[in-house]
Write a protein that holds these residues in place. Sequence first.
Motif, PDB file in Angstrom:
ATOM      1  N   GLY A  46     -12.532 -23.649 -42.809  1.00 39.88           N
ATOM      2  CA  GLY A  46     -13.375 -22.676 -43.473  1.00 39.88           C
ATOM      3  C   GLY A  46     -13.173 -21.252 -43.005  1.00 39.88           C
ATOM      4  O   GLY A  46     -12.385 -20.959 -42.110  1.00 39.88           O
ATOM      5  N   SER A  47     -13.915 -20.358 -43.657  1.00 38.99           N
ATOM      6  CA  SER A  47     -13.934 -18.952 -43.277  1.00 38.99           C
ATOM      7  C   SER A  47     -15.340 -18.426 -43.480  1.00 38.99           C
ATOM      8  O   SER A  47     -16.053 -18.880 -44.379  1.00 38.99           O
ATOM      9  CB  SER A  47     -12.945 -18.142 -44.122  1.00 38.99           C
ATOM     10  N   GLY A  48     -15.734 -17.501 -42.627  1.00 38.97           N
ATOM     11  CA  GLY A  48     -17.091 -16.991 -42.692  1.00 38.97           C
ATOM     12  C   GLY A  48     -17.797 -17.230 -41.373  1.00 38.97           C
ATOM     13  O   GLY A  48     -17.174 -17.603 -40.364  1.00 38.97           O
ATOM     14  N   PRO A  49     -19.110 -17.018 -41.324  1.00 42.67           N
ATOM     15  CA  PRO A  49     -19.871 -17.240 -40.095  1.00 42.67           C
ATOM     16  C   PRO A  49     -19.623 -18.641 -39.531  1.00 42.67           C
ATOM     17  O   PRO A  49     -19.588 -19.626 -40.268  1.00 42.67           O
ATOM     18  CB  PRO A  49     -21.322 -17.052 -40.549  1.00 42.67           C
ATOM     19  N   LEU A  50     -19.483 -18.703 -38.210  1.00 43.02           N
ATOM     20  CA  LEU A  50     -19.036 -19.919 -37.540  1.00 43.02           C
ATOM     21  C   LEU A  50     -20.192 -20.814 -37.100  1.00 43.02           C
ATOM     22  O   LEU A  50     -21.230 -20.339 -36.634  1.00 43.02           O
ATOM     23  CB  LEU A  50     -18.206 -19.537 -36.317  1.00 43.02           C
ATOM     24  N   VAL A  51     -19.984 -22.130 -37.240  1.00 43.17           N
ATOM     25  CA  VAL A  51     -20.877 -23.154 -36.685  1.00 43.17           C
ATOM     26  C   VAL A  51     -20.027 -24.053 -35.804  1.00 43.17           C
ATOM     27  O   VAL A  51     -18.970 -24.535 -36.227  1.00 43.17           O
ATOM     28  CB  VAL A  51     -21.557 -23.988 -37.795  1.00 43.17           C
TER      29      VAL A  51
END
Length: 218
Positions: free
Chosen positions: A176-181
């Motif tokens: 994925g891409s974007g804010p990380l979890v």
Amino acid sequence: MDLFVALEAERVAVADLLESLSDDEWRLDSCCDGWTIEDVAAHLTVVWTYSALDYLRRSMRQRGTWFKPAASLHAINAQTIVERKAIGRPAIIADIRGHAGDRSTPSGFDARAPLTDVVVHRRDIEIPLGRITDEQPEHARPALGTATSRRYALFGHRKALAGLSFRATDIDWSTGSGPLVTGPARTLAHAMWGRPVSLDALDGEGLDILRDRLGTGA
């Protein structure tokens, strides 16, 4: 990793866990919404018990769910759980143990499907019992991948994961891409498959976004 070897190990671990349960523990609510631990255990036997033709026939009888695949699957799952519970708890355990090496997969899917199912549902059972294990985190790799796969969208919460990135902290896996979890593979997979109970064990700037989406049924 041999997926079928991992699948066998997961099933044996679930059978061992179920053998240790008291009557009250069997009746506990699992982390799978609306299902008890007994329901989850019964569900884990369906992959070798019912064929694709069985599911098709049942779906045709569910007139109110025609052209509604999620509702149809939910109704069929409810039916098959009742049927499998009827064989009794000792038989359910024996069935899981006896079919640990079974290589049946849902029609059109490979070994990732049953391995995802047992990894996620194992955690569904473990959490209410307070017996959580993070051993063999590599076994959760397929469940991490299927959570974001279009092929598995009917079964999961893919929309809730959109625009976020995910990284396991105990195996080399990310997407994925974007804010990380981030978090341990088994815990991360459990959350990505729509279990809010596992969110508190995760970290990252994307966690609040995921929490909000799962909390609103995204």
